[in-house]
Design a protein around this motif. Sequence first.
Motif, short mmCIF file in Angstrom:
data_model
loop_
_atom_site.label_atom_id
_atom_site.label_comp_id
_atom_site.label_asym_id
_atom_site.label_seq_id
_atom_site.Cartn_x
_atom_site.Cartn_y
_atom_site.Cartn_z
N GLY A 1 69.84 -23.56 18.44
CA GLY A 1 69.06 -23.05 19.57
C GLY A 1 69.88 -22.25 20.56
N ALA A 2 71.22 -22.42 20.54
CA ALA A 2 72.07 -21.70 21.50
C ALA A 2 72.07 -20.20 21.24
CB ALA A 2 73.48 -22.27 21.48
N LEU B 1 75.00 -6.31 20.93
CA LEU B 1 75.35 -7.50 21.70
C LEU B 1 74.71 -8.74 21.09
CD1 LEU B 1 76.63 -8.83 24.20
CD2 LEU B 1 74.52 -8.27 25.45
N VAL B 2 73.43 -8.63 20.75
CA VAL B 2 72.73 -9.77 20.14
C VAL B 2 73.35 -10.11 18.80
CG1 VAL B 2 70.52 -10.55 19.21
CG2 VAL B 2 70.57 -9.26 21.35
N LEU B 3 73.66 -9.09 18.01
CA LEU B 3 74.29 -9.33 16.71
C LEU B 3 75.65 -10.01 16.88
CD1 LEU B 3 73.42 -6.00 14.84
CD2 LEU B 3 72.34 -8.24 14.58
N ALA B 4 76.40 -9.57 17.89
CA ALA B 4 77.72 -10.17 18.13
C ALA B 4 77.59 -11.65 18.51
CB ALA B 4 78.44 -9.40 19.24
N ILE B 5 76.57 -11.98 19.27
CA ILE B 5 76.35 -13.39 19.65
C ILE B 5 76.10 -14.24 18.41
CG2 ILE B 5 74.67 -14.92 20.76
CD1 ILE B 5 74.40 -12.80 22.98
N VAL B 6 75.29 -13.73 17.51
CA VAL B 6 74.99 -14.48 16.27
C VAL B 6 76.25 -14.64 15.42
CG1 VAL B 6 73.64 -14.47 14.15
CG2 VAL B 6 72.59 -13.73 16.30
N VAL B 7 77.01 -13.55 15.28
CA VAL B 7 78.22 -13.59 14.45
C VAL B 7 79.25 -14.56 15.03
CG1 VAL B 7 80.20 -12.24 13.65
CG2 VAL B 7 77.88 -11.28 13.51
N PHE C 1 78.72 -17.12 16.93
CA PHE C 1 78.26 -18.50 16.74
C PHE C 1 78.55 -18.96 15.31
CE2 PHE C 1 75.00 -21.50 15.33
CZ PHE C 1 75.19 -22.53 16.24
N ALA C 2 78.30 -18.07 14.36
CA ALA C 2 78.53 -18.43 12.96
C ALA C 2 80.01 -18.69 12.68
CB ALA C 2 78.00 -17.33 12.05
N LEU C 3 80.87 -17.96 13.37
CA LEU C 3 82.31 -18.14 13.16
C LEU C 3 82.88 -19.33 13.92
CD1 LEU C 3 83.46 -14.39 13.40
CD2 LEU C 3 83.17 -15.78 11.33
N CYS D 1 85.79 -18.38 19.46
CA CYS D 1 84.55 -17.69 19.06
C CYS D 1 83.37 -18.11 19.92
CB CYS D 1 84.23 -17.91 17.57
SG CYS D 1 85.42 -17.13 16.46
N LEU D 2 83.16 -19.40 20.10
CA LEU D 2 82.07 -19.85 20.97
C LEU D 2 82.37 -19.48 22.42
CD1 LEU D 2 81.28 -23.37 19.47
CD2 LEU D 2 80.15 -21.19 19.02
#
Length: 391
Positions: free
Chosen positions: A67-68, A111-117, A119-121, A141-142
């Motif tokens: 959810g973050a 920016l949105v894509l970077a947030i997702v990436v 989080f995944a890392l 990363c977080l």
Amino acid sequence: MSLVVYLAALVFALSGVVLLRRPRTAARNPLTVSTCVAIALGTLVFVCSAPLTLAAVNDLTGVPNFGAPLTYGMLSAYSCSLLVLLIHWRGGPPERVRNLALRSVAVYVPLVLAIVVLFALGDAHTERLTDLDTYYANTPCLREMIVLYLLGHSAATVSMCVLCVKWSREVTGLLRAGLRLIILGVLLDVAGFQATKYAAVAARWSGHDLDVLSTKVAPPMASLGALLCSAGFVLPRLLPALLAQWQSLRDHRRLGPLWARVRFASTAPGPPASWWRLPQERLQWREVSIHDALLALAPYFDDRVRERARDAALRRGRTAHQARIAAEAAMLADAARRAAAREAPLDTPSGYRLHATEVPGADGLVELAEALAGTTDVTAARSGAVQTSHG
């Protein structure tokens, strides 16, 4: 805390529903579309950030803290939508507006894509529903993800504040009031949400604990700031319409005495049965029906009644216009009385045209209705007419 956030989301969404009361018309207006998109994204931010929603999303996806990035991505999209909305609101050449809006989107999509990436890392295996920003403030990363979403939101809000301050110096009235509400909402967001988040995260970096700022202070301040911003965007667009509906409701009620006097003569179709008809629609139907009744009563208009009532009004010091309206009310009351009693029309119709039929809108009819509320001129005119006929 979830209840407060959900209530804020509900109020936020209702403003969008009001703007979309006519979806077909709204869909053709870029300003309305951008306003509703911003409100919809703001509502989703509130819903997604509630601890109950975060827990449900995490359970459904099976990914702790999923959810973050969802909330942070929504917040970044919301920040972008506010800039796009402000661009459309200020207006200008269509090509320039389109280019500025596309540039804003081009900045926030990565920016949105970077947030997702990020989080995944990152390593976010421990679920945190209320204090993720501070709990993972030192996690690789977080940490970057948290700073990135805060910077993206700050850039949008500061840009909005600067633009609104400059624009508010150029405009007046409701638009200026709306801009000031937006400025106030942005300042609350900056001071109450962003500053406290930055302070809490920075405290973790330096080995201190100011989590209470992030978990207790930031959420309600963000909600209040967002609601003020939405009110600022909606106020200049809704308030004139609301005032118009209120005036229509007042006029509809003020026409009551006139409608009660002549409704028997109207041949217009009955009003729609729907109870939810807006006051403007109800007023329009009543105006049409009254005009139809006045046309039906025209053969009963007696100029003697009107002239005597006018002379009596002038003797009491009324202006020429006031005397005319009072005289017309007397003549109409007399005509309605005789028509209701099924008396024969006058042999020679008057041909007189009421003031209410010469002016557009409801103002003329309202004047006539208010004049009908007084019976002095009517009674005097009837008595004079009767005496003349007997004489």
